[in-house]
Scaffold this active site. Structure first.
Site, PDB file in Angstrom:
ATOM      1  N   HIS A  54       0.568   4.479  -2.522  1.00  0.00           N
ATOM      2  CA  HIS A  54       0.387   5.856  -2.054  1.00  0.00           C
ATOM      3  C   HIS A  54       1.576   6.747  -2.421  1.00  0.00           C
ATOM      4  O   HIS A  54       1.453   7.965  -2.411  1.00  0.00           O
ATOM      5  CB  HIS A  54       0.116   5.869  -0.550  1.00  0.00           C
ATOM      6  CG  HIS A  54      -1.286   5.475  -0.206  1.00  0.00           C
ATOM      7  ND1 HIS A  54      -2.001   6.046   0.814  1.00  0.00           N
ATOM      8  CD2 HIS A  54      -2.122   4.571  -0.782  1.00  0.00           C
ATOM      9  CE1 HIS A  54      -3.216   5.506   0.861  1.00  0.00           C
ATOM     10  NE2 HIS A  54      -3.307   4.602  -0.086  1.00  0.00           N
ATOM     11  N   HIS A  65      -6.256  -5.820  -2.448  1.00  0.00           N
ATOM     12  CA  HIS A  65      -7.060  -5.959  -1.227  1.00  0.00           C
ATOM     13  C   HIS A  65      -7.366  -7.416  -0.899  1.00  0.00           C
ATOM     14  O   HIS A  65      -8.166  -7.697  -0.013  1.00  0.00           O
ATOM     15  CB  HIS A  65      -8.352  -5.136  -1.345  1.00  0.00           C
ATOM     16  CG  HIS A  65      -8.122  -3.652  -1.284  1.00  0.00           C
ATOM     17  ND1 HIS A  65      -9.113  -2.718  -1.457  1.00  0.00           N
ATOM     18  CD2 HIS A  65      -6.992  -2.937  -1.060  1.00  0.00           C
ATOM     19  CE1 HIS A  65      -8.613  -1.498  -1.348  1.00  0.00           C
ATOM     20  NE2 HIS A  65      -7.319  -1.598  -1.110  1.00  0.00           N
ATOM     21  N   ARG A 100       0.824  -1.213   0.000  1.00  0.00           N
ATOM     22  CA  ARG A 100       0.000   0.000   0.000  1.00  0.00           C
ATOM     23  C   ARG A 100       0.862   1.269   0.000  1.00  0.00           C
ATOM     24  O   ARG A 100       0.534   2.257  -0.651  1.00  0.00           O
ATOM     25  CB  ARG A 100      -0.923  -0.011   1.226  1.00  0.00           C
ATOM     26  CG  ARG A 100      -1.841   1.191   1.281  1.00  0.00           C
ATOM     27  CD  ARG A 100      -2.938   0.992   2.316  1.00  0.00           C
ATOM     28  NE  ARG A 100      -3.941   2.046   2.205  1.00  0.00           N
ATOM     29  CZ  ARG A 100      -4.238   2.894   3.198  1.00  0.00           C
ATOM     30  NH1 ARG A 100      -3.606   2.812   4.353  1.00  0.00           N
ATOM     31  NH2 ARG A 100      -5.164   3.805   3.022  1.00  0.00           N
ATOM     32  N   ASN A 128      -3.518   8.957   4.583  1.00  0.00           N
ATOM     33  CA  ASN A 128      -2.314   8.343   5.143  1.00  0.00           C
ATOM     34  C   ASN A 128      -2.244   8.348   6.669  1.00  0.00           C
ATOM     35  O   ASN A 128      -1.675   7.437   7.273  1.00  0.00           O
ATOM     36  CB  ASN A 128      -1.072   9.063   4.598  1.00  0.00           C
ATOM     37  CG  ASN A 128      -0.938   8.912   3.085  1.00  0.00           C
ATOM     38  OD1 ASN A 128      -1.508   7.987   2.503  1.00  0.00           O
ATOM     39  ND2 ASN A 128      -0.201   9.811   2.459  1.00  0.00           N
TER      40      ASN A 128
END
Ligand code: HEM
Ligand SMILES: *[C@@H]1O[C@H](CO)[C@@H](O)[C@H](O)[C@H]1NC(C)=O
Ligand SMILES: *[C@@H]1O[C@H](CO)[C@@H](O)[C@H](O)[C@H]1NC(C)=O
Ligand SMILES: *[C@@H]1O[C@H](CO)[C@@H](O)[C@H](O)[C@H]1NC(C)=O
Ligand SMILES: *[C@@H]1O[C@H](CO)[C@@H](O)[C@H](O)[C@H]1NC(C)=O
Ligand SMILES: *[C@@H]1O[C@H](CO)[C@@H](O)[C@H](O)[C@H]1NC(C)=O
Ligand SMILES: *[C@@H]1O[C@H](CO)[C@@H](O)[C@H](O)[C@H]1NC(C)=O
Ligand SMILES: *[C@@H]1O[C@H](CO)[C@@H](O)[C@H](O)[C@H]1NC(C)=O
Ligand SMILES: *[C@@H]1O[C@H](CO)[C@@H](O)[C@H](O)[C@H]1NC(C)=O
Length: 331
Positions: free
Chosen positions: A73, A202, A69, A103
């Site tokens: 990001h 996911h 992740r 975040n």
């Protein structure tokens, strides 16, 4: 909680349009990146990163998800330039991305990247960018959890700046609709196939009650017994915002295609997940979800290809950059 949600929903279309018009963030710098970039200058790089990730995932399997992740990001905010790793510096009024809405209290794994960077520095001083280390670490994370591997093009430069505003505007919120998801990924040069495959990330990791509460309390698209179970055990109507549940209920530390079967059964946590399948959109991604649910090989191949595309997102400023010595601050 989701401080970026309102911001994101109103800005996303404008940002997407502006980015497309200016060619900003769309530039895929694949041509400048190359897998052999450090062959001569840091031959030990890939084994050092792999060893560091193996240690981290052995200690805590979820860390594989967290590093994956972190890379997403990084890449979606002005390209894969390690801007997400920069700490805020109150003394100079420098504000990084770590406390942006998507975040804050959510991203993890910074210490793992620091530890790997220290090992890389010990092997090849001042040579390998933090952005490249993160790209390799994300690849190894997926593979260590049982997913595919792929060749990572290298040669990224580390940013000397960051943008909390771009993090709020460019990272999709958990209640995004399919048109919003298509538009935000489209702004990065990624299509419906990339969106669907990348959402398969996911299949690992956890999410907080605060980000999936709306889906399990208010959406008729959620599986009723699944939603009831989460309401009773994990996510009360009020409070418990930080309580965690697996994004994919069957095997949250195994990188497989179960996420897509969960979409068919409507057993996923986020509104943005279910938006990919079953009538909340217009059918654009339904066929892909069915294909990935039925064929793990097809998912693995498309996920790997989409990770290379996402990992090649160019920095908007272009030119310059540096190889940071400490991933948390500019040199
Ligand atoms: C399609 C739009 C996406 C949305 C709206 C979204 C949203 C979210 C949210 C809300 C969380 C939980 C955060 C929290 O509870 O603190 C999460 C977790 C996660 N996301 Fe996404 N995400 C998206 C796409 C992606 C992509 C493209 C990747 C990677 C390729 C990714 C990888 C992950 C992983 C692995 C986790 C679990 C992290 C952990 O357990 O530490 N996501 N995402
Ligand atoms: C880098 O090393 C790999 C593995 O040894 C090799 O396959 C590749 O051709 C090399 N690339 C360059 C540019 O030297
Ligand atoms: C940081 O911002 C404050 C408030 O705007 C200002 O007073 C201070 O001079 C700034 N410090 C630096 C180093 O720019
Ligand atoms: C590593 O590189 C930095 C910057 O070039 C230099 O200051 C430092 O002395 C080097 N350290 C070692 C152990 O070579
Ligand atoms: C860094 O980015 C911020 C936010 O985008 C911007 O306001 C600032 O001018 C930039 N600083 C430099 C030195 O480029
Ligand atoms: C579905 O929506 C997408 C994005 O909004 C659009 O590009 C596509 O043409 C639509 N497809 C159909 C069949 O309406
Ligand atoms: C559910 O929807 C209602 C009506 O729109 C809203 O007031 C409420 O806050 C929503 N609940 C959650 C958990 O999202
Ligand atoms: C809801 O989940 C259960 C298993 O937990 C499954 O048997 C059922 O088919 C799902 N419902 C729908 C509508 O897919
Ligand atoms: C699964 O997907 C792979 C890769 O796209 C393909 O080669 C294979 O034929 C597919 N298998 C089945 C059973 O459809």
């Amino acid at each position: 909680m989701m401080g970026w949600r309102r911001l994101c929903l109103c800005l996303s279309a404008a940002v997407a349009a502006a980015a497309l018009a200016a060619g900003v963030g769309v530039g895929v710098a694949g041509a400048q990146l190359s897998p052999g970039f450090y062959n001569a200058t840091c031959p030990a790089l890939q084994s050092v990163v792999r060893r560091g990730m193996a240690r981290a995932v052995r200690r805590e399997p979820r860390m594989g998800a967290s590093i994956l992740r972190l890379f997403f990001h990084d890449c979606f905010v002005n390209g894969c330039d390690a801007s997400v790793l920069l700490d805020d510096v109150p003394a100079t009024n420098f504000t990084g991305e770590k406390n942006a809405g998507p975040n804050a209290n959510s991203l993890r794994g910074f210490d793992v990247i620091d530890a790997i960077k220290a090992q890389v520095e010990a092997a090849c001083n001042a040579t390998v960018s933090c952005a490249d280390i993160l790209a390799l670490a994300a690849r190894d994370a997926v593979n260590l959890l049982g997913g595919p591997s792929w060749t990572v093009p290298l040669g990224r430069r580390d940013a000397r700046n960051a943008s909390a505003g771009a993090a709020n505007a460019n990272l999709p919120p958990p209640d995004a609709t399919l048109p919003t998801l298509l538009s935000m990924f489209g702004a990065k040069g990624l299509d419906a196939r990339d969106l669907t495959a990348l959402s398969g990330a996911h299949t690992v990791g956890r999410a907080r009650c605060a980000v999936f509460r709306a889906h399990i309390y208010n959406d008729t698209t959620a599986n009723a017994s699944f939603a009831a179970g989460l309401r009773a055990a994990v996510c009360p109507a009020a409070g418990g915002d930080a309580n965690l549940a697996p994004l994919e209920p069957q095997a949250p530390d195994a990188f497989d295609n179960a996420y897509f079967r969960d979409l068919l059964a409507r057993r996923v946590l986020l509104r943005s997940d279910q938006a990919l399948y079953g009538g909340s959109g217009n059918g654009t991604t339904d066929a892909l979800v069915r294909a990935y649910a039925a064929n793990a090989t097809a998912f693995a191949a498309d996920f790997a290809a989409a990770m290379v595309r996402m990992g090649s997102l160019a920095t908007s400023g272009a030119g310059g950059g540096e190889v940071r010595i400490n991933c948390r601050r500019v040199n």
